[in-house]
Design an enzyme around this catalytic site. Structure first.
Site, PDB file in Angstrom:
ATOM      1  N   ARG A  51      14.056   7.802  24.930  1.00 54.70           N
ATOM      2  CA  ARG A  51      13.758   7.641  26.367  1.00 54.70           C
ATOM      3  C   ARG A  51      14.718   6.695  27.080  1.00 54.70           C
ATOM      4  O   ARG A  51      14.986   6.842  28.266  1.00 54.70           O
ATOM      5  CB  ARG A  51      12.338   7.098  26.496  1.00 54.70           C
ATOM      6  CG  ARG A  51      11.324   8.186  26.769  1.00 54.70           C
ATOM      7  CD  ARG A  51      10.295   7.734  27.746  1.00 54.70           C
ATOM      8  NE  ARG A  51       9.751   6.432  27.377  1.00 54.70           N
ATOM      9  CZ  ARG A  51       8.503   6.246  26.963  1.00 54.70           C
ATOM     10  NH1 ARG A  51       7.692   7.261  26.861  1.00 54.70           N
ATOM     11  NH2 ARG A  51       8.049   5.047  26.675  1.00 54.70           N
ATOM     12  N   ASP A 177       8.396  11.533   2.073  1.00 59.58           N
ATOM     13  CA  ASP A 177       7.759  10.396   1.425  1.00 59.58           C
ATOM     14  C   ASP A 177       8.924   9.717   0.715  1.00 59.58           C
ATOM     15  O   ASP A 177       9.449  10.245  -0.273  1.00 59.58           O
ATOM     16  CB  ASP A 177       6.707  10.843   0.405  1.00 59.58           C
ATOM     17  CG  ASP A 177       6.046   9.642  -0.254  1.00 59.58           C
ATOM     18  OD1 ASP A 177       6.765   8.697  -0.624  1.00 59.58           O
ATOM     19  OD2 ASP A 177       4.821   9.641  -0.392  1.00 59.58           O
ATOM     20  N   HIS A 178       9.351   8.575   1.224  1.00 56.51           N
ATOM     21  CA  HIS A 178      10.633   8.046   0.725  1.00 56.51           C
ATOM     22  C   HIS A 178      10.583   7.680  -0.761  1.00 56.51           C
ATOM     23  O   HIS A 178      11.613   7.559  -1.406  1.00 56.51           O
ATOM     24  CB  HIS A 178      11.152   6.900   1.607  1.00 56.51           C
ATOM     25  CG  HIS A 178      10.501   5.571   1.358  1.00 56.51           C
ATOM     26  ND1 HIS A 178       9.321   5.209   1.930  1.00 56.51           N
ATOM     27  CD2 HIS A 178      10.887   4.516   0.603  1.00 56.51           C
ATOM     28  CE1 HIS A 178       8.995   3.987   1.535  1.00 56.51           C
ATOM     29  NE2 HIS A 178       9.927   3.537   0.732  1.00 56.51           N
ATOM     30  N   LYS A 182      13.577   7.932  -4.258  1.00 59.69           N
ATOM     31  CA  LYS A 182      14.045   6.816  -5.087  1.00 59.69           C
ATOM     32  C   LYS A 182      14.634   7.364  -6.379  1.00 59.69           C
ATOM     33  O   LYS A 182      14.062   8.258  -7.002  1.00 59.69           O
ATOM     34  CB  LYS A 182      12.887   5.856  -5.408  1.00 59.69           C
ATOM     35  CG  LYS A 182      12.483   4.999  -4.222  1.00 59.69           C
ATOM     36  CD  LYS A 182      11.388   4.032  -4.628  1.00 59.69           C
ATOM     37  CE  LYS A 182      10.812   3.306  -3.425  1.00 59.69           C
ATOM     38  NZ  LYS A 182      11.559   2.152  -2.995  1.00 59.69           N
ATOM     39  N   GLU A 216       4.048  -5.695  -3.685  1.00 64.73           N
ATOM     40  CA  GLU A 216       4.992  -6.245  -2.707  1.00 64.73           C
ATOM     41  C   GLU A 216       4.699  -7.721  -2.542  1.00 64.73           C
ATOM     42  O   GLU A 216       3.533  -8.130  -2.553  1.00 64.73           O
ATOM     43  CB  GLU A 216       4.828  -5.546  -1.365  1.00 64.73           C
ATOM     44  CG  GLU A 216       5.158  -4.067  -1.401  1.00 64.73           C
ATOM     45  CD  GLU A 216       5.071  -3.454  -0.012  1.00 64.73           C
ATOM     46  OE1 GLU A 216       6.089  -3.433   0.681  1.00 64.73           O
ATOM     47  OE2 GLU A 216       3.980  -3.015   0.368  1.00 64.73           O
ATOM     48  N   ASP A 235      -1.671   3.642   3.927  1.00 66.21           N
ATOM     49  CA  ASP A 235      -0.251   3.310   4.038  1.00 66.21           C
ATOM     50  C   ASP A 235       0.514   3.578   2.735  1.00 66.21           C
ATOM     51  O   ASP A 235       1.677   3.968   2.765  1.00 66.21           O
ATOM     52  CB  ASP A 235      -0.122   1.826   4.422  1.00 66.21           C
ATOM     53  CG  ASP A 235       1.316   1.402   4.666  1.00 66.21           C
ATOM     54  OD1 ASP A 235       1.993   2.086   5.459  1.00 66.21           O
ATOM     55  OD2 ASP A 235       1.764   0.406   4.066  1.00 66.21           O
ATOM     56  N   HIS A 240       2.566   7.374  -1.338  1.00 69.73           N
ATOM     57  CA  HIS A 240       3.525   6.959  -2.370  1.00 69.73           C
ATOM     58  C   HIS A 240       2.921   6.963  -3.786  1.00 69.73           C
ATOM     59  O   HIS A 240       3.495   7.532  -4.715  1.00 69.73           O
ATOM     60  CB  HIS A 240       4.066   5.563  -2.078  1.00 69.73           C
ATOM     61  CG  HIS A 240       4.712   5.430  -0.725  1.00 69.73           C
ATOM     62  ND1 HIS A 240       5.391   6.455  -0.122  1.00 69.73           N
ATOM     63  CD2 HIS A 240       4.768   4.389   0.147  1.00 69.73           C
ATOM     64  CE1 HIS A 240       5.860   6.041   1.054  1.00 69.73           C
ATOM     65  NE2 HIS A 240       5.482   4.797   1.237  1.00 69.73           N
ATOM     66  N   LYS A 331      -0.034  -6.087  -0.779  1.00 67.09           N
ATOM     67  CA  LYS A 331       0.965  -6.952  -0.142  1.00 67.09           C
ATOM     68  C   LYS A 331       0.651  -8.404  -0.495  1.00 67.09           C
ATOM     69  O   LYS A 331      -0.453  -8.727  -0.899  1.00 67.09           O
ATOM     70  CB  LYS A 331       0.919  -6.747   1.367  1.00 67.09           C
ATOM     71  CG  LYS A 331       1.343  -5.328   1.761  1.00 67.09           C
ATOM     72  CD  LYS A 331       1.842  -5.261   3.186  1.00 67.09           C
ATOM     73  CE  LYS A 331       2.141  -3.833   3.594  1.00 67.09           C
ATOM     74  NZ  LYS A 331       3.395  -3.323   3.044  1.00 67.09           N
TER      75      LYS A 331
HETATM   76  C1  BG6 Z   1       6.199   2.111   3.565  1.00 70.11           C
HETATM   77  C2  BG6 Z   1       4.967   1.358   3.980  1.00 70.11           C
HETATM   78  O1  BG6 Z   1       5.949   3.486   3.558  1.00 70.11           O
HETATM   79  O2  BG6 Z   1       6.595   1.697   2.274  1.00 70.11           O
HETATM   80  C3  BG6 Z   1       5.218  -0.135   3.932  1.00 70.11           C
HETATM   81  O3  BG6 Z   1       4.593   1.743   5.293  1.00 70.11           O
HETATM   82  C4  BG6 Z   1       5.752  -0.555   2.586  1.00 70.11           C
HETATM   83  O4  BG6 Z   1       4.029  -0.857   4.237  1.00 70.11           O
HETATM   84  C5  BG6 Z   1       6.926   0.323   2.186  1.00 70.11           C
HETATM   85  O5  BG6 Z   1       6.163  -1.907   2.676  1.00 70.11           O
HETATM   86  C6  BG6 Z   1       7.340   0.037   0.747  1.00 70.11           C
HETATM   87  O6  BG6 Z   1       8.528   0.720   0.461  1.00 70.11           O
HETATM   88  P1  BG6 Z   1       9.559   0.173  -0.629  1.00 70.11           P
HETATM   89  O7  BG6 Z   1      10.593   1.245  -0.706  1.00 70.11           O
HETATM   90  O8  BG6 Z   1      10.077  -1.126  -0.098  1.00 70.11           O
HETATM   91  O9  BG6 Z   1       8.779   0.007  -1.877  1.00 70.11           O
END
Ligand code: BG6
Length: 484
Positions: A51, A177-178, A182, A216, A235, A240, A331
């Protein structure tokens, strides 16, 4: 070991939400690193749309500072950066109006792969899909990339899937889903299906239990607004950790291709037994003298959102009947440490007698830090003194085993964005998988809401609430230590 980079063909990538946090922290640096690696063959164009009123020169300045801030790879020299930035342009666009759409249509080429990255909140997915269609921008070959959160429950995920399906086929939709991008997670499949050693033992007969930990050390930071509506279950667990569970537990797919892999993952989710309340522990971190507690970091100080969750899951199929899967994530824990541990059963009979103690083989797949694999084996303790047994690790740090350059793993986003360009959906979630995952977690979230129950408080820097330890203790097992 020299890395083998296969350049991808020409492509136009449109990043909706190109001025947002994800673009800044992840997408732009990931593209830049692929550019430096020689994978973007020069005929790639990246068009950011958002935007904000700005021209392409101003956007390049924005991208330059994002890359300088978030790309930690020294190998990318400054002259690469200017070359990369030349491929970027910017269009001011209104996702819910008409501004910018004709310009976007004019900017795209016919011929190269077209991908549209929806780096925006899910509330805009439908609007973007509709306008891409209405303005005749996307065709049957175009791809769209969507980020999590993909819904907040089954109903909302179904609505999102339905909205996208009005304009795009499933084979055009790349749900990220990242964790699947990995390097070690992909290695999980290589280890299981590329070796004959493990697969015969990969079942309830030999595996006592499996632990998945994603710990984390950071808290929610400035993301409290989003996180408080989400919590660890939505989350992290629903996506994940459940994806990791699928890769660990699935049957061998006939091929490493999108349909075969995702069919097998879906079967795992569908085979999960419903969760009982006593199988779930929910926690929230407290503050310390130096750091605020979670409830002080979010607007609603009486919040009941969980920042930690531990689950005992059971998979009701022949392979896994009787083998529990313990999963935990949180966390502000002791350390940033993620691993999957496959704990094998004791040898059926100890020929060495009771004095040698209990020994077990454990296969550990370390996701972060220090990606690698460790296999714990039992040997004789060297030296005199009779038969004393000791457990030692057969440790393979990928960085050590594969040479100095190999430690420089591509970020998950690098791999995933290139897969979009290549048209490979294997490492992306299919719509039915996402829905099935929500179907499994929804009843627990609903039960918390109905009971109006509060999470258990735990100390920042700890391993989570003691109840999570008890979740395993009552089964005569214990979590592996979260190592700092
Ligand atoms: C994200 C979450 O999808 O993954 C975050 O929204 C989290 O809360 C993060 O911190 C963790 O990813 P990674 O790759 O740092 O383990």
């Amino acid at each position: 070991m020299a890395s083998r980079v296969i350049p991808v063909g020409p492509f136009d990538l449109v990043i909706f939400g190109g001025t947002g946090d994800l673009a800044r922290r992840k997408i732009l640096p990931a593209l830049f690193r692929r550019f430096c690696a020689g994978q973007m063959c020069g005929d790639a164009r990246i068009i950011s749309a958002a935007r904000a009123e700005m021209d392409s020169a101003a956007y390049r300045d924005f991208a330059r500072s994002a890359i300088l801030e978030f790309d930690d790879n020294d190998a990318c020299a400054a002259d690469n950066l200017e070359g990369f930035l030349e491929q970027l342009s910017y269009i001011t666009l209104d996702a819910r109006g008409d501004t910018g759409w004709p310009a976007l249509k004019g900017a795209l080429r016919e011929g190269p792969v077209q991908a549209f990255y929806f780096s925006v909140g899910p509330g805009l997915f439908g609007d973007l899909a509709e306008r891409l269609h209405k303005y005749g921008i996307a065709g049957p070959e175009s791809r769209i990339v969507v980020e999590k959160p993909f819904g907040r429950d089954l109903a909302s995920a179904q609505a999102l899937n339905k909205g996208l399906a009005q304009h795009f086929d499933e084979n055009q939709i790349y749900r990220i889903d990242h964790y699947l991008g990995k390097e070690t997670v992909q290695n999980l499949m290589a280890i299981r299906f590329g070796n004959t050693l493990f697969e015969p033992l990969w079942n309830a007969q030999y595996v006592d239990h499996i632990q998945i930990t994603v710990a984390e050390s950071v808290g929610v930071g400035t993301r409290g607004g989003y996180y408080d509506k989400s919590g660890a279950m939505r989350d992290m667990m629903q996506n994940h950790l459940m994806q990791l569970l699928c890769l660990i537990a699935m049957e061998p797919p006939a091929k490493f291709d999108p349909a075969a892999v995702r069919d097998e993952k879906l079967k795992v989710i569908r085979a999960l037994d419903p969760l009982e309340p006593e199988d779930v522990v929910r926690g929230q971190y407290e503050g310390t003298d130096e750091r605020p507690g979670y409830c002080d970091q979010v607007e609603n100080h009486d919040t009941r959102t969980e920042t930690f969750i531990a689950i005992k899951a059971r998979i009701g199929n022949w392979r896994w009947a009787g083998t529990p899967f313990y999963m935990r994530t949180g966390k502000r824990l002791k350390a940033r440490a993620s691993e999957i541990a496959v704990v094998f059963k004791d040898a059926p009979h100890s020929i060495f007698g009771a004095t040698t103690g209990r020994h077990r083989n454990i296969l550990t797949i370390r996701l972060q830090p220090n990606e690698g694999i460790e296999l714990g084996v039992t040997i004789k303790e060297p030296g005199p003194g009779g038969m004393r047994l000791v457990d030692v690790p057969l440790d393979m740090s990928f960085a050590e085993a594969l040479g100095p350059d190999s430690g420089d793993f591509p970020d998950a986003y690098e791999r995933l964005i290139m897969d979009v360009v290549r048209g490979d959906q294997t490492l992306f979630m299919r719509g039915d998988e996402v829905e099935a995952a929500w179907e499994w977690v929804d009843p627990i979230i609903e039960a918390w809401q109905e009971a109006d129950s509060a999470p258990i408080l735990y100390d920042s820097g700890s391993s989570g609430p003691d109840d999570a330890l008890r979740l395993m203790h009552k089964d005569g097992r214990r979590w592996r230590e979260i190592k700092t």
